[in-house]
Design an enzyme around this catalytic site. Structure first.
Site, PDB file in Angstrom:
ATOM      1  N   THR A 233      50.412  34.726  42.234  1.00 17.87           N
ATOM      2  CA  THR A 233      51.532  35.594  41.849  1.00 17.87           C
ATOM      3  C   THR A 233      52.247  35.997  43.143  1.00 17.87           C
ATOM      4  OG1 THR A 233      50.305  37.659  42.142  1.00 17.87           O
ATOM      5  CG2 THR A 233      50.085  36.547  39.990  1.00 17.87           C
TER       6      THR A 233
ATOM      7  N   THR B 145      38.243  50.040  41.302  1.00 22.58           N
ATOM      8  CA  THR B 145      38.934  51.031  42.139  1.00 22.58           C
ATOM      9  C   THR B 145      38.477  52.453  41.829  1.00 22.58           C
ATOM     10  OG1 THR B 145      41.109  52.008  42.527  1.00 22.58           O
ATOM     11  CG2 THR B 145      40.782  50.984  40.395  1.00 22.58           C
ATOM     12  N   ASP B 146      38.649  53.327  42.813  1.00 20.42           N
ATOM     13  CA  ASP B 146      38.340  54.753  42.578  1.00 20.42           C
ATOM     14  C   ASP B 146      39.360  55.408  41.654  1.00 20.42           C
ATOM     15  OD1 ASP B 146      40.523  54.850  44.310  1.00 20.42           O
ATOM     16  OD2 ASP B 146      39.573  56.171  45.782  1.00 20.42           O
ATOM     17  N   GLU B 147      40.510  54.744  41.427  1.00 22.74           N
ATOM     18  CA  GLU B 147      41.566  55.382  40.611  1.00 22.74           C
ATOM     19  C   GLU B 147      41.133  55.582  39.164  1.00 22.74           C
ATOM     20  OE1 GLU B 147      45.577  54.146  41.165  1.00 22.74           O
ATOM     21  OE2 GLU B 147      45.304  53.796  43.304  1.00 22.74           O
TER      22      GLU B 147
ATOM     23  N   TYR C 271      48.163  51.220  35.781  1.00 24.17           N
ATOM     24  CA  TYR C 271      47.243  50.428  36.609  1.00 24.17           C
ATOM     25  C   TYR C 271      45.803  50.923  36.445  1.00 24.17           C
ATOM     26  CZ  TYR C 271      44.518  49.192  40.760  1.00 24.17           C
ATOM     27  OH  TYR C 271      43.504  48.784  41.589  1.00 24.17           O
TER      28      TYR C 271
ATOM     29  N   LYS D 196      42.455  49.103  34.852  1.00 21.16           N
ATOM     30  CA  LYS D 196      41.201  48.867  35.596  1.00 21.16           C
ATOM     31  C   LYS D 196      40.033  49.573  34.897  1.00 21.16           C
ATOM     32  CE  LYS D 196      40.571  46.968  38.986  1.00 21.16           C
ATOM     33  NZ  LYS D 196      40.292  45.554  39.327  1.00 21.16           N
TER      34      LYS D 196
ATOM     35  N   LYS E  41      52.626  48.208  49.681  1.00 16.39           N
ATOM     36  CA  LYS E  41      51.699  49.341  49.787  1.00 16.39           C
ATOM     37  C   LYS E  41      52.069  50.181  51.010  1.00 16.39           C
ATOM     38  CE  LYS E  41      49.422  47.440  46.313  1.00 16.39           C
ATOM     39  NZ  LYS E  41      48.619  46.267  46.430  1.00 16.39           N
TER      40      LYS E  41
HETATM   41  P1  NAD Z   1      46.371  41.930  45.595  1.00 19.45           P
HETATM   42  O1  NAD Z   1      47.471  42.318  44.665  1.00 19.45           O
HETATM   43  O2  NAD Z   1      46.646  41.844  47.059  1.00 19.45           O
HETATM   44  O3  NAD Z   1      45.792  40.509  45.155  1.00 19.45           O
HETATM   45  C1  NAD Z   1      45.570  40.160  43.828  1.00 19.45           C
HETATM   46  C2  NAD Z   1      45.354  38.651  43.763  1.00 19.45           C
HETATM   47  O4  NAD Z   1      45.078  38.316  42.398  1.00 19.45           O
HETATM   48  C3  NAD Z   1      46.568  37.832  44.187  1.00 19.45           C
HETATM   49  O5  NAD Z   1      46.166  36.770  45.026  1.00 19.45           O
HETATM   50  C4  NAD Z   1      47.140  37.306  42.885  1.00 19.45           C
HETATM   51  O6  NAD Z   1      47.808  36.058  43.021  1.00 19.45           O
HETATM   52  C5  NAD Z   1      45.878  37.193  42.040  1.00 19.45           C
HETATM   53  N1  NAD Z   1      46.159  37.288  40.602  1.00 19.45           N
HETATM   54  C6  NAD Z   1      46.927  38.205  39.969  1.00 19.45           C
HETATM   55  N2  NAD Z   1      46.965  37.957  38.650  1.00 19.45           N
HETATM   56  C7  NAD Z   1      46.190  36.854  38.440  1.00 19.45           C
HETATM   57  C8  NAD Z   1      45.824  36.105  37.288  1.00 19.45           C
HETATM   58  N3  NAD Z   1      46.271  36.457  36.073  1.00 19.45           N
HETATM   59  N4  NAD Z   1      45.004  35.068  37.452  1.00 19.45           N
HETATM   60  C9  NAD Z   1      44.544  34.703  38.680  1.00 19.45           C
HETATM   61  N5  NAD Z   1      44.869  35.356  39.799  1.00 19.45           N
HETATM   62  C10 NAD Z   1      45.688  36.419  39.683  1.00 19.45           C
HETATM   63  O7  NAD Z   1      45.188  42.928  45.263  1.00 19.45           O
HETATM   64  P2  NAD Z   1      44.119  43.602  46.254  1.00 19.45           P
HETATM   65  O8  NAD Z   1      44.703  44.822  46.827  1.00 19.45           O
HETATM   66  O9  NAD Z   1      43.542  42.571  47.143  1.00 19.45           O
HETATM   67  O10 NAD Z   1      43.029  44.053  45.178  1.00 19.45           O
HETATM   68  C11 NAD Z   1      41.992  43.157  44.792  1.00 19.45           C
HETATM   69  C12 NAD Z   1      41.075  43.871  43.820  1.00 19.45           C
HETATM   70  O11 NAD Z   1      40.523  45.028  44.427  1.00 19.45           O
HETATM   71  C13 NAD Z   1      41.804  44.374  42.561  1.00 19.45           C
HETATM   72  O12 NAD Z   1      40.941  44.199  41.467  1.00 19.45           O
HETATM   73  C14 NAD Z   1      42.042  45.845  42.831  1.00 19.45           C
HETATM   74  O13 NAD Z   1      42.082  46.559  41.621  1.00 19.45           O
HETATM   75  C15 NAD Z   1      40.812  46.177  43.650  1.00 19.45           C
HETATM   76  N6  NAD Z   1      40.956  47.291  44.612  1.00 19.45           N
HETATM   77  C16 NAD Z   1      41.994  47.310  45.509  1.00 19.45           C
HETATM   78  C17 NAD Z   1      42.059  48.335  46.449  1.00 19.45           C
HETATM   79  C18 NAD Z   1      43.159  48.404  47.483  1.00 19.45           C
HETATM   80  O14 NAD Z   1      43.270  49.405  48.188  1.00 19.45           O
HETATM   81  N7  NAD Z   1      43.974  47.374  47.647  1.00 19.45           N
HETATM   82  C19 NAD Z   1      41.084  49.338  46.456  1.00 19.45           C
HETATM   83  C20 NAD Z   1      40.052  49.293  45.494  1.00 19.45           C
HETATM   84  C21 NAD Z   1      39.985  48.247  44.598  1.00 19.45           C
HETATM   85  O1  DAU Z   2      42.516  53.983  45.592  1.00 17.32           O
HETATM   86  C1  DAU Z   2      42.483  52.595  45.501  1.00 17.32           C
HETATM   87  C2  DAU Z   2      43.847  52.067  45.161  1.00 17.32           C
HETATM   88  O2  DAU Z   2      44.638  52.193  46.336  1.00 17.32           O
HETATM   89  C3  DAU Z   2      43.826  50.610  44.690  1.00 17.32           C
HETATM   90  O3  DAU Z   2      43.119  50.528  43.493  1.00 17.32           O
HETATM   91  C4  DAU Z   2      45.254  50.091  44.486  1.00 17.32           C
HETATM   92  O4  DAU Z   2      45.217  48.718  44.140  1.00 17.32           O
HETATM   93  C5  DAU Z   2      46.009  50.264  45.779  1.00 17.32           C
HETATM   94  O5  DAU Z   2      47.347  49.860  45.606  1.00 17.32           O
HETATM   95  C6  DAU Z   2      45.960  51.725  46.257  1.00 17.32           C
HETATM   96  O6  DAU Z   2      46.740  52.580  45.363  1.00 17.32           O
HETATM   97  P1  DAU Z   2      47.687  53.738  45.920  1.00 17.32           P
HETATM   98  O7  DAU Z   2      48.720  54.026  44.908  1.00 17.32           O
HETATM   99  O8  DAU Z   2      46.889  54.881  46.442  1.00 17.32           O
HETATM  100  O9  DAU Z   2      48.317  52.949  47.213  1.00 17.32           O
HETATM  101  P2  DAU Z   2      49.810  52.903  47.771  1.00 17.32           P
HETATM  102  O10 DAU Z   2      49.742  52.239  49.108  1.00 17.32           O
HETATM  103  O11 DAU Z   2      50.765  52.380  46.773  1.00 17.32           O
HETATM  104  O12 DAU Z   2      50.167  54.442  47.997  1.00 17.32           O
HETATM  105  C7  DAU Z   2      49.375  55.257  48.874  1.00 17.32           C
HETATM  106  C8  DAU Z   2      49.964  56.656  48.817  1.00 17.32           C
HETATM  107  O13 DAU Z   2      51.264  56.639  49.437  1.00 17.32           O
HETATM  108  C9  DAU Z   2      50.186  57.175  47.420  1.00 17.32           C
HETATM  109  O14 DAU Z   2      49.939  58.572  47.404  1.00 17.32           O
HETATM  110  C10 DAU Z   2      51.670  56.916  47.145  1.00 17.32           C
HETATM  111  C11 DAU Z   2      52.290  57.061  48.520  1.00 17.32           C
HETATM  112  N1  DAU Z   2      53.465  56.205  48.802  1.00 17.32           N
HETATM  113  C12 DAU Z   2      53.373  54.871  48.526  1.00 17.32           C
HETATM  114  C13 DAU Z   2      54.429  54.031  48.758  1.00 17.32           C
HETATM  115  C14 DAU Z   2      54.363  52.572  48.434  1.00 17.32           C
HETATM  116  C15 DAU Z   2      54.601  56.751  49.357  1.00 17.32           C
HETATM  117  O15 DAU Z   2      54.654  57.965  49.641  1.00 17.32           O
HETATM  118  N2  DAU Z   2      55.655  55.923  49.606  1.00 17.32           N
HETATM  119  C16 DAU Z   2      55.636  54.599  49.304  1.00 17.32           C
HETATM  120  O16 DAU Z   2      56.664  53.901  49.535  1.00 17.32           O
END
Ligand code: NAD
Ligand code: DAU
Length: 349
Positions: A37, A131-133, A156, A160, A195
């Site tokens: 994606t 995720t912790d969310e 979201y 999850k 992000k």
């Molecule tokens: P990301 O969005 O960077 O990557 C997601 C990946 O999944 C991408 O490579 C995308 O192509 C693939 N994907 C999406 N839909 C798909 C589908 N239908 N089939 C196959 N592949 C598909 O996400 P991330 O930040 O690396 O998060 C990975 C996992 O960790 C997620 O499950 C997320 O909920 C969890 N997580 C993320 C964070 C964070 O801070 N980023 C924290 C805690 C948990």
């Molecule tokens: O807690 C784990 C989660 O952390 C993961 O499950 C999610 O996949 C990951 O995207 C992340 O979620 P958040 O919403 O916390 O992350 P984000 O980077 O989008 O935002 C972090 C904080 O910053 C949140 O309070 C929203 C704020 N923010 C975010 C963006 C993109 C801003 O103030 N401005 C922005 O432009």
């Protein structure tokens, strides 16, 4: 021999996890299934793409026939399920995409694993990365524990939470050997610039406004992505079946303090006078339903498996900034094309 299906291995966390497993376990066979994606990027995996123990398959986790064929062909002993729609703001705009991938995709994967393993669960693991969310939003004090009641508040986190429930349902109903971890906010190289941290790094490089939602007082608990991958490795191999493990950084920052620290470090690295990047900070409309605070208690993981974060945040942030400055080609590729439309829709309307 272990044969592991990693889903979403071309994304942010998935690519670090795939790299760790491919390099650390040359005797394992690793198959990365990713739909590529907007968030999936094979440039995240350039260094391991030709490894003998690694195969990439482009495909969707909702495609049951494809999953069945892959299980038949590779006889997987384990699944590391990372694939998801992961950005809260996108879930507010398009919730059904999150239901499709996160709920239906996870349930499809569980069903195919159950059918393929046919009750022979010896040396099998289905590991769901969450995720912790799912726990909702904290006030100014307190922590999320593994037994904290679920209270998801964005599309979201609701998707999850639903996927976590399906994973547990397959454990209780069919005894599928599952493990779940719920992690706090990750940061580090290859993070997609939708992000907060990579978006702000990119905007500082390009001298663009730094959008802070609301008053910037929301708190997140940040963990370096390689520490998350290390925790998953430990839990996958040594964690108990049927258990949930929280993973977190014990590293809480308000968004505004975090962005100020980022600006401070970027001014030094870019050779700009102190205070230059801070002038880009711009308060914008708050995120709908914006969770106030997340904070993980990861004592169970520390006590059972001895895991602790390896990096202090200031050091990890510095490493992250250096990576983005050294890999501007990666960043430019990512922010061209659809990213521009997303950015305009989200921030410039
Ligand atoms: P990301 O969005 O960077 O990557 C997601 C990946 O999944 C991408 O490579 C995308 O192509 C693939 N994907 C999406 N839909 C798909 C589908 N239908 N089939 C196959 N592949 C598909 O996400 P991330 O930040 O690396 O998060 C990975 C996992 O960790 C997620 O499950 C997320 O909920 C969890 N997580 C993320 C964070 C964070 O801070 N980023 C924290 C805690 C948990
Ligand atoms: O807690 C784990 C989660 O952390 C993961 O499950 C999610 O996949 C990951 O995207 C992340 O979620 P958040 O919403 O916390 O992350 P984000 O980077 O989008 O935002 C972090 C904080 O910053 C949140 O309070 C929203 C704020 N923010 C975010 C963006 C993109 C801003 O103030 N401005 C922005 O432009």
């Amino acid at each position: 021999m272990q044969r592991i299906l990693i889903t979403g291995g071309a994304g942010f966390i998935g690519s670090h996890l795939t790299r760790l497993f491919v390099n650390k376990y040359p005797g394992y066979k690793i198959v990365n299934l990713d739909a590529l994606t907007y968030a999936g990027n094979l440039n995240n995996l350039q260094d391991i793409k030709d490894a003998a123990n690694y195969t990439f398959v482009k495909g969707d986790i909702t495609d049951m026939a494809l999953l069945q064929q892959l299980f038949e062909q590779h006889q997987f002993t384990g699944v590391l399920h990372c694939a998801a729609e992961s950005h809260v703001d996108r879930s507010i705009t398009d919730p059904l995409a999150f239901v499709r991938t996160n709920v239906l995709g996870t349930a499809t994967l569980l069903q195919v694993a159950k059918e393929s393993w046919k009750g022979d669960y010896s040396n099998k693991v289905f590991y769901h990365i969450s995720t912790d969310e799912v726990y909702g939003s904290l006030g100014e004090t307190g922590f999320f524990y593994e037994n904290t009641a679920y209270d998801p508040r964005s599309p979201y986190s609701a998707s999850k939470a639903s996927s976590d429930h399906f994973v547990r349902a397959f454990y209780h109903t069919y005894h599928l050997p599952v493990k779940i971890s719920n992690c706090s906010n990750n940061y580090g190289p290859f993070h997609f610039p939708e992000k907060l941290i990579p978006l702000s790094i990119n905007n500082i490089i390009n001298n663009k406004p730094l959008p802070i939602y609301g008053k910037g007082e929301n708190v997140r608990d940040w963990l370096f992505v390689e520490d998350h991958a290390r925790a998953i490795d430990l839990i996958y191999h040594k964690g108990r079946i049927g258990e949930t493990y929280n993973i977190g950084g014990h590293n809480e920052w308000t968004n505004i303090d975090l962005i100020r620290e980022l600006c401070r470090q970027m001014d030094i690295k870019l050779g700009k006078p102190e205070g230059t990047s801070e002038q880009l900070i711009t308060y914008v409309k708050d995120r709908a339903g914006h969770d106030l605070r997340y904070a993980i208690d990861a004592t169970k993981l520390k006590d059972e498996l001895g895991w602790l974060p390896s990096l202090q945040f200031e050091e990890g942030l510095g490493k992250t900034i250096d990576w983005y400055l050294d890999n501007r080609g990666w960043l430019e590729d990512v922010v061209n094309g659809h990213y521009k439309e997303y950015y305009a829709e989200q921030y410039e309307k």
